[in-house]
Design a protein around this motif. Structure first.
Motif, PDB file in Angstrom:
ATOM      1  N   HIS A 146       0.803  -1.216   0.000  1.00  0.00           N
ATOM      2  CA  HIS A 146       0.000   0.000   0.000  1.00  0.00           C
ATOM      3  C   HIS A 146       0.841   1.274   0.000  1.00  0.00           C
ATOM      4  CE1 HIS A 146      -3.559  -2.420   0.580  1.00  0.00           C
ATOM      5  NE2 HIS A 146      -2.979  -3.018   1.597  1.00  0.00           N
ATOM      6  N   SER A 147       2.162   1.169  -0.247  1.00  0.00           N
ATOM      7  CA  SER A 147       2.998   2.370  -0.241  1.00  0.00           C
ATOM      8  C   SER A 147       4.077   2.272  -1.310  1.00  0.00           C
ATOM      9  CB  SER A 147       3.642   2.573   1.141  1.00  0.00           C
ATOM     10  OG  SER A 147       4.539   1.529   1.437  1.00  0.00           O
ATOM     11  N   LEU A 148       4.532   3.457  -1.755  1.00  0.00           N
ATOM     12  CA  LEU A 148       5.645   3.559  -2.692  1.00  0.00           C
ATOM     13  C   LEU A 148       6.523   4.724  -2.257  1.00  0.00           C
ATOM     14  CD1 LEU A 148       4.125   3.144  -6.283  1.00  0.00           C
ATOM     15  CD2 LEU A 148       5.521   1.495  -5.039  1.00  0.00           C
ATOM     16  N   GLU A 149       7.838   4.547  -2.380  1.00  0.00           N
ATOM     17  CA  GLU A 149       8.776   5.619  -2.060  1.00  0.00           C
ATOM     18  C   GLU A 149       9.454   6.070  -3.352  1.00  0.00           C
ATOM     19  OE1 GLU A 149      11.538   4.587   0.949  1.00  0.00           O
ATOM     20  OE2 GLU A 149      10.014   3.982   2.413  1.00  0.00           O
ATOM     21  N   LEU A 150       9.048   7.254  -3.821  1.00  0.00           N
ATOM     22  CA  LEU A 150       9.671   7.866  -4.990  1.00  0.00           C
ATOM     23  C   LEU A 150       9.913   9.336  -4.676  1.00  0.00           C
ATOM     24  CD1 LEU A 150       7.513   6.370  -7.914  1.00  0.00           C
ATOM     25  CD2 LEU A 150       9.791   5.639  -7.184  1.00  0.00           C
ATOM     26  N   ASP A 151      10.729   9.983  -5.490  1.00  0.00           N
ATOM     27  CA  ASP A 151      10.960  11.414  -5.327  1.00  0.00           C
ATOM     28  C   ASP A 151       9.803  12.137  -6.001  1.00  0.00           C
ATOM     29  OD1 ASP A 151      11.892  13.931  -4.963  1.00  0.00           O
ATOM     30  OD2 ASP A 151      13.766  13.666  -6.075  1.00  0.00           O
ATOM     31  N   TRP A 152       8.676  12.187  -5.314  1.00  0.00           N
ATOM     32  CA  TRP A 152       7.435  12.665  -5.910  1.00  0.00           C
ATOM     33  C   TRP A 152       7.524  14.112  -6.378  1.00  0.00           C
ATOM     34  CZ3 TRP A 152       4.380   8.840  -7.078  1.00  0.00           C
ATOM     35  CH2 TRP A 152       4.386   7.682  -6.293  1.00  0.00           C
ATOM     36  N   ASP A 153       8.365  14.933  -5.738  1.00  0.00           N
ATOM     37  CA  ASP A 153       8.446  16.345  -6.110  1.00  0.00           C
ATOM     38  C   ASP A 153       8.911  16.545  -7.551  1.00  0.00           C
ATOM     39  OD1 ASP A 153       7.576  17.207  -3.666  1.00  0.00           O
ATOM     40  OD2 ASP A 153       9.578  17.582  -2.851  1.00  0.00           O
ATOM     41  N   ARG A 154       9.482  15.520  -8.137  1.00  0.00           N
ATOM     42  CA  ARG A 154       9.977  15.647  -9.508  1.00  0.00           C
ATOM     43  C   ARG A 154       8.898  15.351 -10.551  1.00  0.00           C
ATOM     44  NH1 ARG A 154      15.500  12.152  -8.858  1.00  0.00           N
ATOM     45  NH2 ARG A 154      15.648  12.451 -11.130  1.00  0.00           N
ATOM     46  N   PHE A 155       7.730  14.884 -10.110  1.00  0.00           N
ATOM     47  CA  PHE A 155       6.744  14.394 -11.068  1.00  0.00           C
ATOM     48  C   PHE A 155       5.330  14.881 -10.750  1.00  0.00           C
ATOM     49  CE2 PHE A 155      10.067  11.197 -10.457  1.00  0.00           C
ATOM     50  CZ  PHE A 155      10.585  11.110 -11.741  1.00  0.00           C
ATOM     51  N   SER A 156       4.525  14.932 -11.799  1.00  0.00           N
ATOM     52  CA  SER A 156       3.071  14.980 -11.644  1.00  0.00           C
ATOM     53  C   SER A 156       2.604  13.527 -11.628  1.00  0.00           C
ATOM     54  CB  SER A 156       2.416  15.722 -12.803  1.00  0.00           C
ATOM     55  OG  SER A 156       2.894  17.049 -12.893  1.00  0.00           O
ATOM     56  N   ALA A 157       1.707  13.179 -10.714  1.00  0.00           N
ATOM     57  CA  ALA A 157       1.355  11.768 -10.563  1.00  0.00           C
ATOM     58  C   ALA A 157      -0.113  11.594 -10.211  1.00  0.00           C
ATOM     59  CB  ALA A 157       2.224  11.114  -9.488  1.00  0.00           C
ATOM     60  N   VAL A 158      -0.684  10.515 -10.764  1.00  0.00           N
ATOM     61  CA  VAL A 158      -2.076  10.130 -10.508  1.00  0.00           C
ATOM     62  C   VAL A 158      -2.087   8.629 -10.260  1.00  0.00           C
ATOM     63  CG1 VAL A 158      -4.371   9.896 -11.533  1.00  0.00           C
ATOM     64  CG2 VAL A 158      -3.054  11.983 -11.904  1.00  0.00           C
ATOM     65  N   ALA A 159      -2.884   8.182  -9.287  1.00  0.00           N
ATOM     66  CA  ALA A 159      -2.968   6.756  -8.969  1.00  0.00           C
ATOM     67  C   ALA A 159      -4.284   6.179  -9.481  1.00  0.00           C
ATOM     68  CB  ALA A 159      -2.857   6.540  -7.462  1.00  0.00           C
ATOM     69  N   LEU A 160      -4.240   4.909  -9.834  1.00  0.00           N
ATOM     70  CA  LEU A 160      -5.436   4.168 -10.236  1.00  0.00           C
ATOM     71  C   LEU A 160      -5.920   3.323  -9.070  1.00  0.00           C
ATOM     72  CD1 LEU A 160      -4.299   3.043 -13.778  1.00  0.00           C
ATOM     73  CD2 LEU A 160      -6.280   4.467 -13.297  1.00  0.00           C
ATOM     74  N   GLY A 161      -7.202   3.387  -8.789  1.00  0.00           N
ATOM     75  CA  GLY A 161      -7.741   2.606  -7.683  1.00  0.00           C
ATOM     76  C   GLY A 161      -7.370   3.190  -6.334  1.00  0.00           C
ATOM     77  N   MET A 162      -7.507   2.347  -5.301  1.00  0.00           N
ATOM     78  CA  MET A 162      -7.285   2.815  -3.933  1.00  0.00           C
ATOM     79  C   MET A 162      -6.241   1.991  -3.197  1.00  0.00           C
ATOM     80  SD  MET A 162     -11.242   3.603  -2.907  1.00  0.00           S
ATOM     81  CE  MET A 162     -10.786   4.243  -1.292  1.00  0.00           C
ATOM     82  N   THR A 163      -5.414   1.251  -3.942  1.00  0.00           N
ATOM     83  CA  THR A 163      -4.417   0.416  -3.269  1.00  0.00           C
ATOM     84  C   THR A 163      -3.260   1.237  -2.712  1.00  0.00           C
ATOM     85  OG1 THR A 163      -3.390  -0.017  -5.428  1.00  0.00           O
ATOM     86  CG2 THR A 163      -4.963  -1.648  -4.607  1.00  0.00           C
ATOM     87  N   LEU A 164      -2.923   2.362  -3.349  1.00  0.00           N
ATOM     88  CA  LEU A 164      -1.830   3.204  -2.856  1.00  0.00           C
ATOM     89  C   LEU A 164      -2.368   4.115  -1.748  1.00  0.00           C
ATOM     90  CD1 LEU A 164       1.093   4.228  -3.065  1.00  0.00           C
ATOM     91  CD2 LEU A 164       0.295   5.900  -4.761  1.00  0.00           C
ATOM     92  N   ARG A 165      -1.859   3.918  -0.535  1.00  0.00           N
ATOM     93  CA  ARG A 165      -2.317   4.712   0.613  1.00  0.00           C
ATOM     94  C   ARG A 165      -1.217   5.596   1.176  1.00  0.00           C
ATOM     95  NH1 ARG A 165      -6.640   5.654  -0.497  1.00  0.00           N
ATOM     96  NH2 ARG A 165      -6.857   6.643   1.526  1.00  0.00           N
ATOM     97  N   SER A 166       0.012   5.400   0.757  1.00  0.00           N
ATOM     98  CA  SER A 166       1.099   6.245   1.230  1.00  0.00           C
ATOM     99  C   SER A 166       2.124   6.387   0.099  1.00  0.00           C
ATOM    100  CB  SER A 166       1.774   5.645   2.466  1.00  0.00           C
ATOM    101  OG  SER A 166       2.856   6.444   2.889  1.00  0.00           O
ATOM    102  N   PRO A 167       2.235   7.597  -0.472  1.00  0.00           N
ATOM    103  CA  PRO A 167       1.460   8.789  -0.145  1.00  0.00           C
ATOM    104  C   PRO A 167       0.083   8.737  -0.795  1.00  0.00           C
ATOM    105  CG  PRO A 167       2.899   9.276  -1.962  1.00  0.00           C
ATOM    106  CD  PRO A 167       3.212   7.847  -1.565  1.00  0.00           C
ATOM    107  N   ILE A 168      -0.810   9.622  -0.369  1.00  0.00           N
ATOM    108  CA  ILE A 168      -2.126   9.709  -0.984  1.00  0.00           C
ATOM    109  C   ILE A 168      -2.057  10.728  -2.121  1.00  0.00           C
ATOM    110  CG2 ILE A 168      -4.551  10.259  -0.634  1.00  0.00           C
ATOM    111  CD1 ILE A 168      -4.287   9.349   2.226  1.00  0.00           C
ATOM    112  N   LEU A 169      -2.184  10.229  -3.336  1.00  0.00           N
ATOM    113  CA  LEU A 169      -2.133  11.070  -4.530  1.00  0.00           C
ATOM    114  C   LEU A 169      -3.549  11.331  -5.036  1.00  0.00           C
ATOM    115  CD1 LEU A 169       0.693   9.167  -6.458  1.00  0.00           C
ATOM    116  CD2 LEU A 169       0.978  11.174  -4.989  1.00  0.00           C
ATOM    117  N   HIS A 170      -3.662  12.247  -5.988  1.00  0.00           N
ATOM    118  CA  HIS A 170      -4.911  12.333  -6.737  1.00  0.00           C
ATOM    119  C   HIS A 170      -5.155  10.956  -7.361  1.00  0.00           C
ATOM    120  CE1 HIS A 170      -4.750  16.599  -6.196  1.00  0.00           C
ATOM    121  NE2 HIS A 170      -3.717  16.776  -7.000  1.00  0.00           N
ATOM    122  N   HIS A 171      -6.411  10.489  -7.362  1.00  0.00           N
ATOM    123  CA  HIS A 171      -6.632   9.155  -7.903  1.00  0.00           C
ATOM    124  C   HIS A 171      -8.011   9.017  -8.542  1.00  0.00           C
ATOM    125  CE1 HIS A 171      -8.141   8.937  -3.735  1.00  0.00           C
ATOM    126  NE2 HIS A 171      -9.008   8.051  -4.189  1.00  0.00           N
TER     127      HIS A 171
END
Length: 343
Positions: A146-171
């Motif tokens: 339920h989590s991913l560690e990436l350098d999110w500040d470098r990207f625009s990001a959108v998640a599909l579904g509700m499996t990603l809970r950390s961090p919480i992105l637009h989805h």
């Protein structure tokens, strides 16, 4: 929400022209190195980031060459490279719809696997940045993750579904609450008096189950108290617990996330669908056509691309302070598993 810094903001803070800022951030030799260093430091302090879409357009104007198809990344993290594909499981496949919608906007959507041998989050982010990829669609994560560690500040990001809970992105996700709400409405309209609810299979996103249950328990208040059934024990349940629960409460309809397992259990109890009990599928499974709510995975994938392109145009990167959720309402489909009930 604080607005991102603009090129004009950096120019004012540095006391230079906008053109000087633009050339400095591109390391143009026309600008003295001390000026470039100072402008970059001010841009970093203000949180200014180059909009990749604008940058590509300006480069096209300067060179006279059309912009080639920019790439977006479809990121997965299953144990195997293609474990997310339908041939390996029965979850919906959002990728083809996302590819088509990305093409409409002039982008090429490419698959990237976080599990490449020797891959690290930093190396992964550096690889994408080196290729000029600034937009990420995060595919559904495998069960238990339920989590991913990436350098999110470098990207625009959108998640599909509700499996990603950390961090919480637009989805983008299915309207799970409405799924059960529609199902219970159909049961009541067709004369079913004792609809029951069970998890026959693992739910890879607990928050999905919470929404299903919220709608089910709320809808039960529309039934007489004597016909309000407890939820079948277990998440997921097993055949023995289901048998005990079913024989004790005798539901006349069942809302379930994996109807194929349920059909085998009912057969062992000598119960016929739909003669003895109606069945509504909360998730359509490929191996069994069933009555229930259908969500077009192509639409969900396409909505993810639309949201991502909007973020990129606005140069919105990183983890949002306020996450946005787009819910797709499903379509009711019949398959003779919930016919009108006779007295």
């Amino acid at each position: 929400m604080q607005q991102p810094a603009t090129l004009e903001d950096v120019a004012k803070a540095a006391g230079v022209h906008r053109t000087t800022v633009s050339l400095s951030l591109r390391n143009h030799p026309r600008i003295p190195e001390p000026t470039r260093v100072r402008v970059k430091a001010i841009a970093d302090r203000l949180g200014y980031r180059i909009n990749p879409l604008v940058s590509a357009l300006m480069q096209s104007r300067r060179s006279g060459k059309p912009v080639k198809h920019a790439a977006l990344a479809y990121v997965t993290n299953y144990p195997t490279r293609y474990g997310w594909r339908p041939e390996h499981h029965d979850r919906p496949d959002f990728f083809p719809g996302a590819v088509e919608r990305a093409r409409d906007f002039g982008y090429k959507l490419e698959h990237f696997w976080l599990g490449e041998p020797g891959m690290t989050p930093r190396r992964f982010c550096d690889m994408l940045s080196a290729r000029g990829i600034n937009g990420l669609i995060i595919g559904r994560l495998p069960p238990g993750q339920h989590s991913l560690e990436l350098d999110w500040d470098r990207f625009s990001a959108v998640a599909l579904g509700m499996t990603l809970r950390s961090p919480i992105l637009h989805h983008i996700t299915e309207n799970h609450f409405d799924t059960v709400w529609q199902a219970m409405d159909r049961c009541r309209e067709r004369g079913y008096k004792r609809p029951g609810f069970l998890f026959s299979d693992v739910n890879d996103s607990p928050r999905v189950g919470h929404r299903w249950l919220g709608a089910y328990l709320t809808q039960q208040t529309q039934f007489p108290a004597r016909d309000r059934l407890p939820v079948c024990p277990g998440n997921p349940t097993n055949e023995e617990d289901f048998r005990t629960w079913f024989l004790r409460h005798e539901p006349d309809a069942l809302l379930v996330n994996n109807p194929s397992l349920l059909m085998r259990w009912l057969s062992d109890l000598n119960r016929n669908v739909p003669r003895d009990v109606g069945v509504v599928a909360l998730e359509h499974r490929r191996e069994l056509e069933c009555t229930g709510i259908y969500y077009d995975p192509a639409k969900i994938g396409g909505l993810a691309v639309e949201m991502l392109v909007g973020l990129m145009h606005r140069n919105e990167t990183g983890v949002p302070s306020v996450q946005h959720e787009i819910l797709l309402t499903g379509e009711w489909r019949e398959n003779c598993m919930l016919p009108p009930r006779t007295a």
